[in-house]
Design an enzyme around this catalytic site. Structure first.
Site, PDB file in Angstrom:
ATOM      1  N   ASN A   1     -23.111  20.499 -53.366  1.00 11.56           N
ATOM      2  CA  ASN A   1     -22.140  20.898 -52.258  1.00 11.56           C
ATOM      3  C   ASN A   1     -20.759  20.408 -52.238  1.00 11.56           C
ATOM      4  O   ASN A   1     -20.384  19.337 -52.724  1.00 11.56           O
ATOM      5  CB  ASN A   1     -22.843  20.843 -51.081  1.00 11.56           C
ATOM      6  CG  ASN A   1     -22.526  19.320 -50.320  1.00 11.56           C
ATOM      7  OD1 ASN A   1     -21.512  19.376 -49.911  1.00 11.56           O
ATOM      8  ND2 ASN A   1     -23.276  18.179 -50.651  1.00 11.56           N
TER       9      ASN A   1
ATOM     10  N   ILE B   1     -18.559  20.903 -49.338  1.00 13.18           N
ATOM     11  CA  ILE B   1     -18.219  21.647 -47.904  1.00 13.18           C
ATOM     12  C   ILE B   1     -16.992  20.854 -47.491  1.00 13.18           C
ATOM     13  O   ILE B   1     -15.906  21.620 -46.997  1.00 13.18           O
ATOM     14  CB  ILE B   1     -19.279  21.124 -46.796  1.00 13.18           C
ATOM     15  CG1 ILE B   1     -20.737  21.343 -47.442  1.00 13.18           C
ATOM     16  CG2 ILE B   1     -18.821  21.529 -45.603  1.00 13.18           C
ATOM     17  CD1 ILE B   1     -20.854  22.914 -47.643  1.00 13.18           C
TER      18      ILE B   1
ATOM     19  N   LEU C   1     -16.418  17.919 -45.483  1.00 14.38           N
ATOM     20  CA  LEU C   1     -16.549  17.536 -44.149  1.00 14.38           C
ATOM     21  C   LEU C   1     -16.011  18.383 -42.995  1.00 14.38           C
ATOM     22  O   LEU C   1     -15.190  17.935 -42.158  1.00 14.38           O
ATOM     23  CB  LEU C   1     -15.958  16.235 -44.167  1.00 14.38           C
ATOM     24  CG  LEU C   1     -16.664  15.215 -44.802  1.00 14.38           C
ATOM     25  CD1 LEU C   1     -15.898  13.742 -44.815  1.00 14.38           C
ATOM     26  CD2 LEU C   1     -18.317  14.879 -44.249  1.00 14.38           C
TER      27      LEU C   1
ATOM     28  N   CYS D   1     -16.158   8.409 -48.849  1.00 16.02           N
ATOM     29  CA  CYS D   1     -15.230   9.663 -48.891  1.00 16.02           C
ATOM     30  C   CYS D   1     -13.758   9.163 -49.412  1.00 16.02           C
ATOM     31  O   CYS D   1     -13.572   8.091 -49.425  1.00 16.02           O
ATOM     32  CB  CYS D   1     -15.157  10.302 -47.558  1.00 16.02           C
ATOM     33  SG  CYS D   1     -14.923   9.222 -46.187  1.00 16.02           S
TER      34      CYS D   1
ATOM     35  N   LYS E   1     -22.689   3.597 -45.374  1.00 15.40           N
ATOM     36  CA  LYS E   1     -23.379   4.655 -46.651  1.00 15.40           C
ATOM     37  C   LYS E   1     -22.620   4.531 -47.744  1.00 15.40           C
ATOM     38  O   LYS E   1     -21.588   4.626 -47.865  1.00 15.40           O
ATOM     39  CB  LYS E   1     -23.271   5.990 -46.068  1.00 15.40           C
ATOM     40  CG  LYS E   1     -24.139   6.806 -46.705  1.00 15.40           C
ATOM     41  CD  LYS E   1     -24.336   8.372 -46.016  1.00 15.40           C
ATOM     42  CE  LYS E   1     -25.239   9.392 -46.883  1.00 15.40           C
ATOM     43  NZ  LYS E   1     -25.445  10.396 -46.149  1.00 15.40           N
TER      44      LYS E   1
ATOM     45  N   THR F   1     -24.582  11.425 -52.061  1.00 15.97           N
ATOM     46  CA  THR F   1     -24.731  12.134 -53.358  1.00 15.97           C
ATOM     47  C   THR F   1     -24.151  11.653 -54.581  1.00 15.97           C
ATOM     48  O   THR F   1     -23.104  10.763 -54.527  1.00 15.97           O
ATOM     49  CB  THR F   1     -24.194  13.756 -53.175  1.00 15.97           C
ATOM     50  OG1 THR F   1     -22.746  13.449 -52.677  1.00 15.97           O
ATOM     51  CG2 THR F   1     -24.916  14.453 -51.919  1.00 15.97           C
TER      52      THR F   1
ATOM     53  N   GLY G   1     -33.134  12.854 -52.137  1.00 14.37           N
ATOM     54  CA  GLY G   1     -34.645  13.683 -52.615  1.00 14.37           C
ATOM     55  C   GLY G   1     -35.705  13.533 -52.177  1.00 14.37           C
ATOM     56  O   GLY G   1     -36.787  13.652 -52.623  1.00 14.37           O
TER      57      GLY G   1
ATOM     58  N   THR H   1     -31.816  17.500 -48.243  1.00 18.34           N
ATOM     59  CA  THR H   1     -31.615  18.708 -48.899  1.00 18.34           C
ATOM     60  C   THR H   1     -33.158  19.457 -48.474  1.00 18.34           C
ATOM     61  O   THR H   1     -32.981  20.895 -48.497  1.00 18.34           O
ATOM     62  CB  THR H   1     -31.440  18.575 -50.323  1.00 18.34           C
ATOM     63  OG1 THR H   1     -30.283  17.956 -50.525  1.00 18.34           O
ATOM     64  CG2 THR H   1     -31.318  19.667 -51.032  1.00 18.34           C
TER      65      THR H   1
END
Length: 343
Positions: free
Chosen positions: A74, A76, A78, A138, A175, A203, A260, A282
């Site tokens: 992905n 996206i 944010l 990020c 995170k 990810t 996962g 996911t």
């Protein structure tokens, strides 16, 4: 014949008392309304929001997603309405339905994370916020676009800035990205900066090429790889950081495992590696009820093992160690104190 006592699923993560250890993963269930159509999200230990930034953000162009073997990519960007819209519209609704909310925050600069946290905690619906997940995975625009969580110094700086505006008693969870050579120094830096716990993993950076067009499939070229394909990486990352905690190399702190998880057995694997709680991400795209199904399957697995408390299995795959010795010593002291009270 009396029915067996169900396992105790309660966990306390960095000061967050939760009824069970299963959460959603940030970015995979928006801010709750969509998933609530399928099940009551207050059944989960916590609902984790999509990462929210200070200002509204439209995200990247399309295509934004691509299927891969055992997962998905992905890109996206944010996308979201910004923190002011979040606290005006989404947080009150989450409070109304009784959800315990772990709010994921993000920013392009360390200062932006702090601004978002300040607005969040100034909200009338603050009582719904169980804690803040600081998404340092990020890019840092002030440092040539490098990801905050790829360096100890930048990781610690974000947590310091957020902790400066967040009360010491309020849970902060950092995170972390797996896209580093060694996660242990990053984890140590995040904890030193003010994090009370860690979420691992975000990810992995990946890419797919459309061989009909002979061009990258994603508009943003690269994207975050998630799904079953990354679970072994999550297990390894959790194992390494938890092992460092048990060895006394870095401070002990709760780990929220993500990556996962599709089944209760997947969740149990992360718990055995050292996670005190798990997030389901996911899997919800194919099965919106995946988080509660994982919770039910995990409960059944614990009951089949005769496990009384979920906390007994955290880090169980490491075998006896310093952490177990400390826990045994605490249990012994508590038992002695109880005996004294009876006397």
């Amino acid at each position: 014949m009396t029915a067996p006592t169900p396992p105790d699923l309660r966990v306390t993560l960095a000061g967050m008392p939760l009824p069970n250890p299963v959460m959603t993963a940030s970015g995979c269930a928006a801010n709750g309304r969509e998933l609530h159509r399928f099940f009551d999200i207050s059944r989960l230990g916590a609902f984790v929001t999509k990462s929210v930034k200070r200002d509204p953000q439209s995200g990247r162009g399309t295509p934004r997603m691509a299927e891969t073997s055992g997962g998905m990519l992905n890109s996206i960007g944010l996308q979201g309405p910004g923190i002011h819209a979040f606290v005006a519209e989404d947080l009150p609704w989450l409070a109304e339905v009784g959800a315990r909310v772990l709010v994921s925050i993000a920013g392009a600069r360390a200062e932006e994370f702090a601004e978002v946290a300040h607005v969040l905690l100034d909200s009338p619906a603050r009582e719904a916020v169980a804690g803040i997940e600081v998404n340092i995975s990020c890019p840092n625009v002030a440092n040539r676009g490098l990801v905050f969580a790829c360096g100890p110094d930048s990781s610690a700086e974000v947590l310091r800035q957020v902790r400066a505006v967040v009360p010491a008693s309020f849970p902060l969870v950092a995170k972390l990205t797996p896209d580093v050579t060694d996660l242990v120094p990053i984890a140590e830096a995040a904890l030193a900066g003010g994090a009370d716990g860690l979420t691992m993993i975000n990810t992995l950076l990946g890419m797919a090429i459309d061989t009909d067009r002979m061009r990258p499939h994603l508009f943003g070229v690269t994207g975050g790889l998630s799904g079953p394909a990354i679970r072994p990486v999550a297990v390894r990352a959790i194992w390494q950081v938890h092992a460092a905690m048990r060895a006394g190399t870095i401070p002990e702190a709760p780990i929220i495992g993500v990556g996962g998880v599709r089944t209760g057995r997947d969740a149990l694997e992360l718990i055995a590696a050292g996670a005190a709680a798990v997030q389901v991400g996911t899997a919800t795209f194919a099965d919106p009820c995946a988080p509660v199904r994982v919770l039910e399957e995990l409960t059944s697995l614990l009951a089949a093992r005769g496990c009384e408390r979920i906390s007994d299995l955290v880090g169980a795959a490491h075998g006896p160690g310093a952490g177990d010795q400390r826990a045994a010593a605490r249990a012994s002291r508590e038992a002695t104190a109880r005996e004294g009270e009876r006397a």
